[in-house]
Motif scaffolding. Sequence first.
Motif, PDB file in Angstrom:
ATOM      1  N   SER A 147       0.849  -1.187   0.000  1.00 65.23           N
ATOM      2  CA  SER A 147       0.000   0.000   0.000  1.00 65.23           C
ATOM      3  C   SER A 147       0.882   1.234   0.000  1.00 65.23           C
ATOM      4  CB  SER A 147      -0.881   0.010   1.242  1.00 65.23           C
ATOM      5  OG  SER A 147      -0.068   0.112   2.385  1.00 65.23           O
ATOM      6  N   HIS A 172     -12.606  -7.601  -3.332  1.00 62.82           N
ATOM      7  CA  HIS A 172     -11.789  -7.128  -4.460  1.00 62.82           C
ATOM      8  C   HIS A 172     -11.600  -5.634  -4.328  1.00 62.82           C
ATOM      9  CE1 HIS A 172     -11.755 -10.556  -7.487  1.00 62.82           C
ATOM     10  NE2 HIS A 172     -12.386 -11.039  -6.439  1.00 62.82           N
ATOM     11  N   ILE A 173     -10.392  -5.168  -4.537  1.00 60.40           N
ATOM     12  CA  ILE A 173     -10.152  -3.725  -4.479  1.00 60.40           C
ATOM     13  C   ILE A 173      -9.264  -3.324  -5.648  1.00 60.40           C
ATOM     14  CG2 ILE A 173     -10.527  -3.277  -2.022  1.00 60.40           C
ATOM     15  CD1 ILE A 173      -7.647  -3.819  -1.471  1.00 60.40           C
ATOM     16  N   LYS A 230      -6.343  -1.435  -7.759  1.00 58.22           N
ATOM     17  CA  LYS A 230      -5.000  -0.898  -7.547  1.00 58.22           C
ATOM     18  C   LYS A 230      -4.990   0.601  -7.830  1.00 58.22           C
ATOM     19  CE  LYS A 230      -0.503  -0.861  -9.786  1.00 58.22           C
ATOM     20  NZ  LYS A 230       0.361  -1.427 -10.833  1.00 58.22           N
ATOM     21  N   PRO A 264      -3.966   0.524  -2.474  1.00 60.84           N
ATOM     22  CA  PRO A 264      -3.151  -0.646  -2.837  1.00 60.84           C
ATOM     23  C   PRO A 264      -2.224  -0.288  -3.989  1.00 60.84           C
ATOM     24  CG  PRO A 264      -5.522  -1.126  -3.017  1.00 60.84           C
ATOM     25  CD  PRO A 264      -5.385   0.343  -2.825  1.00 60.84           C
ATOM     26  N   THR A 297      -1.155  -5.228  -7.738  1.00 56.94           N
ATOM     27  CA  THR A 297      -2.242  -6.189  -7.908  1.00 56.94           C
ATOM     28  C   THR A 297      -1.771  -7.530  -7.346  1.00 56.94           C
ATOM     29  OG1 THR A 297      -1.483  -6.973 -10.041  1.00 56.94           O
ATOM     30  CG2 THR A 297      -2.999  -5.085 -10.042  1.00 56.94           C
ATOM     31  N   THR A 298      -2.728  -8.416  -7.099  1.00 61.46           N
ATOM     32  CA  THR A 298      -2.350  -9.720  -6.559  1.00 61.46           C
ATOM     33  C   THR A 298      -1.311 -10.394  -7.444  1.00 61.46           C
ATOM     34  OG1 THR A 298      -4.516  -9.973  -5.545  1.00 61.46           O
ATOM     35  CG2 THR A 298      -3.238 -11.975  -5.878  1.00 61.46           C
ATOM     36  N   TYR A 333      -3.457 -12.113  -0.931  1.00 56.98           N
ATOM     37  CA  TYR A 333      -3.608 -11.196   0.195  1.00 56.98           C
ATOM     38  C   TYR A 333      -4.708 -11.720   1.105  1.00 56.98           C
ATOM     39  CZ  TYR A 333      -1.230  -7.616  -2.634  1.00 56.98           C
ATOM     40  OH  TYR A 333      -0.341  -6.893  -3.385  1.00 56.98           O
ATOM     41  N   VAL A 390      -6.457  -7.797  -5.196  1.00 59.07           N
ATOM     42  CA  VAL A 390      -6.261  -6.463  -5.769  1.00 59.07           C
ATOM     43  C   VAL A 390      -6.245  -6.614  -7.282  1.00 59.07           C
ATOM     44  CG1 VAL A 390      -4.767  -4.459  -5.917  1.00 59.07           C
ATOM     45  CG2 VAL A 390      -4.940  -5.722  -3.774  1.00 59.07           C
ATOM     46  N   ASP A 391      -7.198  -5.952  -7.931  1.00 61.02           N
ATOM     47  CA  ASP A 391      -7.317  -6.024  -9.390  1.00 61.02           C
ATOM     48  C   ASP A 391      -6.805  -4.735 -10.004  1.00 61.02           C
ATOM     49  OD1 ASP A 391      -8.653  -8.511  -9.525  1.00 61.02           O
ATOM     50  OD2 ASP A 391     -10.534  -7.540  -8.934  1.00 61.02           O
ATOM     51  N   TYR A 401     -11.354  -4.744 -11.843  1.00 58.87           N
ATOM     52  CA  TYR A 401     -12.195  -4.483 -10.674  1.00 58.87           C
ATOM     53  C   TYR A 401     -13.603  -4.094 -11.117  1.00 58.87           C
ATOM     54  CZ  TYR A 401     -14.146  -1.833  -6.782  1.00 58.87           C
ATOM     55  OH  TYR A 401     -14.972  -1.350  -5.816  1.00 58.87           O
TER      56      TYR A 401
END
Lengths: 395, 600
Positions: free
Chosen positions: A79, A222-223, A225, A265, A268-269, A311, A332-333, A338
């Motif tokens: 982050s 889901h959040i 980036k 964030p 991304t994942t 995450y 994290v997309d 997202y």
Amino acid sequence: MTSLLVIIVVVLLAVALWQLTKIFDLTQVGASSDDSQVASDNDNNIQGYIMFGFLAFIYIFTIYGLLKWGNLALHTPASEHGLLVDNLMNITWVLIFTVQVITQGLLYWFSFKNRGHKDRKALFFADSNKLEAIWSIIPSVVLACLILYGLYAWNNIMFVDKDEDVVEIELYAQQFKWTARYAGQDNVLGKANVRLIEGINTLGVDMSDPNAQDDIVVTELHIPKGKKVHFKMRSQDVLHSAYFPHFRAQMNCVPGMVTEFAFVPTYTTSEYRELPFMVEKVAHINKLRAEKSIDLVAKGGTALDPYTFDYLLLCNKICGASHYNMQMKVVVDTPEDYKKWLSEKTTLAQDIKAAAAAEKPAEGAAPTDTTAKVIDTVKTVVDTVKAAVAKVAMK
Amino acid sequence: MSAEAHDHDHGHDHEHEHHHKDTFITKYIFSIDHKMIAKQYLITGIIMGIIGIAMSLLFRMQLAWPEESFKIFNVLLGDKFAPDGVMANDIYLALVTIHGTIMVFFVLTAGLSGTFSNLLIPLQIGARDMASGFMNMISYWLFFLSAVIMLSSLFVEAGPASAGWTIYPPLSALPQAIPGSGAGMTLWLVSMAIFIASSLMGSLNYIVTVINLRTKGMSMTRLPLTIWTFFVTAIIGVISFPVLLSAALLLIFDRSFGTSFFLSDIYIAGEVLHYQGGSPVLFEHLFWFLGHPEVYIVILPAMGLVSEIMATNARKPIFGYRAMIMSVLAIAFLSTIVWGHHMFISGMNPFLGSVFTFTTLLIAIPSAVKAFNWITTLWKGNLQFNPAMLFSIGMVSTFITGGLTGIILGDSTLDINVHDTYFVIAHFHLVMGISALYGMFAGIYHWFPKMYGRMLNKNLGYIHFWITAVCAYGVFFPMHFIGLAGLPRRYYTNTNFPLFDDLQNVNVLITTFALVGGAFQLVFLYNFFSSIFYGKKATQNPWKSTTLEWTTPVEHIHGNWPGEIPHVYRWPYDYSNPNHDVDFVPQNVPMKEGEEVLHH
């Protein structure tokens, strides 16, 4: 493993007992009252050397620990504010290690150096204003700097600018699971209270509130980036704590009030998975899991699945017997992914309608459980398709 | 009080002759003699300590080998909580909770402060006994009663309190939330309420005694540092313990009478509860208003004991006597305004977090002064490595190691990510758990001759210290890394998180150190209990110390001194005074003609 441990303990105890009896024998000789249990010069000498040895032990153990376990610590923050936190953390660590090495060194070195001897006389040195001023002022100055930096960071992290463009998400905690509610098109969360919990409206959302109509409830977070995500947290039963270790974020969830935390964030994942340290960590974990699987299979169990990084949101406030397993996957997309993911979700209002519709025939025909389920599923599918069509049409 | 002091001064010389009539009950059980009460506190504290440490070993085994079954679990926890030797998740939390409660309150508060305040305050200030011997006796027996109630909660059907030693509601208020919050929690609250009453009686007694019963010449700036720390500790206790009592009472109201002090908007087990308008955050404030000063209640007496023992065994005055007093006072004052650092992420206003960060980090300054003063005391000393001295040096070492990580936890920004992880556990166990325990051991080794008239075996003491020292670092040093990896505390197992799989080896190492360290406490127990009966007879002043307790006869008598109470002519740290040939000058030795005071 257990037996090995037991053996070690037994052996050590035996050694201790042997020592005991030996000493006990020795104490039987001589007068009934003397100074034999007061440290002699010989004791002072031996203990002084052990003091020195112990200093070496502390230093070596520290270096060993840093080398062996240093990489266990959380690495690259995911982050924006995490960089600030980690930077302050690193500065503090440098300070801590410096002071630790110096003070422990002095403590045990003086102990070794000044080990007692009957010909010695200690120096009568009762006070020195100069020395005491030095070690009052230096810590004061250093701490003042740390406090200023810390408060600067804290205020940056904790106060969310109301005008900022943020993604509003509610985190809802209950024994022992997490649920998330997205604010939908209007980016305003509908009102909610546990007294309104009913049927599939498990979050107690006030469906009469216009802002609640487009709220979306999901069990996987889901959040996007690069966007500030503003979490509003609630709990329905006991205290929980929403802990996102990789994002350096944590806030308690308190029944009866709404708490908040916001962060941006930065990976991304899939990006985070590919960071070199993470590739190495996952490989290491999978090696351990493979080894464990061999044992498990030999005992007739099933092998463990290989691990891929995700995450996580953990619960970090004791909340009941299954506290240890209260988690939610966080993804994290990219902003595009997202948006796509969110658009595929049905709103809570639609879900409630679907559930009500599913219940009606159930009352009349009293179908078996399975038929009810099938009807349910069909309804949901139909509704999902409808919703998707409606969304496409709106665009 | 002065009337009583008067009575003590003149009446006691005759009194002790009559005291041969003491029956077993008045001598050993309902005694009003401070020395006997000190021993009662000590033995009770040791028994509670054995239970508390044994519990920690059980849950450490669970953490290291979560998938194994251990017969000992079944034997100790029974079929309900450990069927087939596998520990159940709710009893794990109960063990953690009761371990914390016992160690913090029953061992390190009552066991440490109760023992040494009672033993040393009258002896070191030159008093015949405590201001109120009767209240002192009541204080011990209330403590005993609270210990019995706490232990009896282990046998409740649904299990003892298991909401963590901080008993945050709603978890502690609702039996629906966790089984331990039923009868187990009720007993916990009753036990603590009685404990607080006991603690207050003790504290008031200590304060009054120190203020009123000092012998002639014993000004406040001639008090040994032990007395200063006991005195200040008692004041902190009187200020903060009642707040915990009020929190406990309000929680009892919420639990039993349906009030809503701490509860609001709760939906549990399928129904909405009636509570409205309360706040769990309020409880956190009340709890930590005691909870934080409590850690100083635990550590200050240890600091006092260590200061005294270090000066005696270094054959040197404690460095910066006045600075030590000032830092104790500063720590005591600051300790009452830092509680919010336990609550940075509790949902309270972040601005408040800023304030508490500021006050918290300030505590580092008096703490640093203390640490450096101890180190300087060793410089150019003539160190006598009696076991008590080893534990004192060990205490300074762990206090520094544990204290330094406080700079991280006290900083709200850094606390966000390590809050409630194993990092916290590592920090507070070193800085107040192990350090206070070392202080207690140091005190026991040093004053055992005063308590029992016999010596502890020094070689067993050496073995005890070194194994403990290695194991303490072995347990708590690696724990920092687990915390930095983000592993939350109070997790029954971390096998549900493959993310934490690489921490398992470290957990095994920690538990191994804990088991070995725990086992070697048996050496101490053997030494302690066998020396009571078979130890070498002690001489009157075995450590060649300057303080008044060593001017009393080895055999205990009521009223402490057979004749007149000695007068005091000098400060307590005249070791290696260049004006004298001997390396220690007791406080009751008059100044030589023309002798100058060599310290501030």
